[in-house]
Design a protein around this motif. Structure first.
Motif, PDB file in Angstrom:
ATOM      1  N   GLU A  21       0.562  -1.229  -0.249  1.00 47.78           N
ATOM      2  CA  GLU A  21      -0.082  -0.426  -0.108  1.00 47.78           C
ATOM      3  C   GLU A  21       1.058   0.940   0.157  1.00 47.78           C
ATOM      4  N   LEU A  22       1.607   1.252   0.827  1.00 46.11           N
ATOM      5  CA  LEU A  22       2.836   2.373   0.559  1.00 46.11           C
ATOM      6  C   LEU A  22       3.463   2.000  -0.198  1.00 46.11           C
ATOM      7  N   ALA A  23       3.660   1.022  -1.367  1.00 45.11           N
ATOM      8  CA  ALA A  23       5.319   1.154  -1.908  1.00 45.11           C
ATOM      9  C   ALA A  23       4.186   1.767  -3.040  1.00 45.11           C
ATOM     10  N   ALA A  24       3.224   1.358  -3.234  1.00 48.12           N
ATOM     11  CA  ALA A  24       3.133   1.775  -4.357  1.00 48.12           C
ATOM     12  C   ALA A  24       3.093   3.195  -4.668  1.00 48.12           C
ATOM     13  N   PRO A  25       2.998   4.409  -4.273  1.00 47.12           N
ATOM     14  CA  PRO A  25       2.883   5.374  -4.590  1.00 47.12           C
ATOM     15  C   PRO A  25       4.565   5.813  -4.198  1.00 47.12           C
ATOM     16  N   MET A  26       5.533   5.360  -4.066  1.00 48.75           N
ATOM     17  CA  MET A  26       6.225   5.654  -4.763  1.00 48.75           C
ATOM     18  C   MET A  26       6.994   4.994  -5.216  1.00 48.75           C
ATOM     19  N   ALA A  27       6.622   4.272  -5.414  1.00 47.87           N
ATOM     20  CA  ALA A  27       6.978   3.214  -7.013  1.00 47.87           C
ATOM     21  C   ALA A  27       6.564   4.756  -8.494  1.00 47.87           C
ATOM     22  N   ALA A  28       5.842   5.087  -7.788  1.00 49.64           N
ATOM     23  CA  ALA A  28       4.551   5.750  -9.291  1.00 49.64           C
ATOM     24  C   ALA A  28       4.950   6.848  -9.138  1.00 49.64           C
ATOM     25  N   MET A  30       8.568   7.410  -8.432  1.00 52.82           N
ATOM     26  CA  MET A  30      10.431   7.220  -8.877  1.00 52.82           C
ATOM     27  C   MET A  30      10.067   6.653 -10.925  1.00 52.82           C
ATOM     28  N   LYS A  31       8.597   7.048 -11.311  1.00 49.48           N
ATOM     29  CA  LYS A  31       7.991   6.536 -12.421  1.00 49.48           C
ATOM     30  C   LYS A  31       8.241   4.849 -12.611  1.00 49.48           C
ATOM     31  N   HIS A  32       8.484   4.409 -11.623  1.00 51.77           N
ATOM     32  CA  HIS A  32       8.490   2.948 -12.062  1.00 51.77           C
ATOM     33  C   HIS A  32       9.187   2.159 -12.537  1.00 51.77           C
ATOM     34  N   ASN A  33      10.940   2.787 -12.076  1.00 56.51           N
ATOM     35  CA  ASN A  33      11.927   2.456 -12.506  1.00 56.51           C
ATOM     36  C   ASN A  33      12.692   1.568 -11.430  1.00 56.51           C
ATOM     37  N   PHE A  34      12.546   1.552 -10.235  1.00 58.15           N
ATOM     38  CA  PHE A  34      12.825   0.814  -9.045  1.00 58.15           C
ATOM     39  C   PHE A  34      11.879   0.224  -8.042  1.00 58.15           C
ATOM     40  N   PRO A  35      11.882  -1.346  -8.407  1.00 60.20           N
ATOM     41  CA  PRO A  35      10.983  -1.900  -7.580  1.00 60.20           C
ATOM     42  C   PRO A  35      11.140  -1.122  -5.983  1.00 60.20           C
TER      43      PRO A  35
END
Length: 47
Positions: A21-28, A30-35
């Motif tokens: 739930e917290l990882a999805a906004p952070m990935a977005a 960072m433009k989904h460049n990193f898991p």
């Protein structure tokens, strides 16, 4: 060559405690460049 730091075990522990739930906004952000596992620092320090 064997890994002296046993990062495989650490990565497995982190994956067991990930927070999607917290990882999805952070990935977005960072433009989904990193898991991202999005483990907050207090828990990350305990692991």
């Amino acid at each position: 060559m064997k890994n002296p730091w046993n990062t495989d075990a650490l990565i497995a522990r982190f994956k067991d405690h990930r927070n999607p739930e917290l990882a999805a906004p952070m990935a977005a952000y960072m433009k989904h460049n990193f898991p991202f596992l999005e483990i907050q620092k207090p828990l990350r320090t305990m692991l």
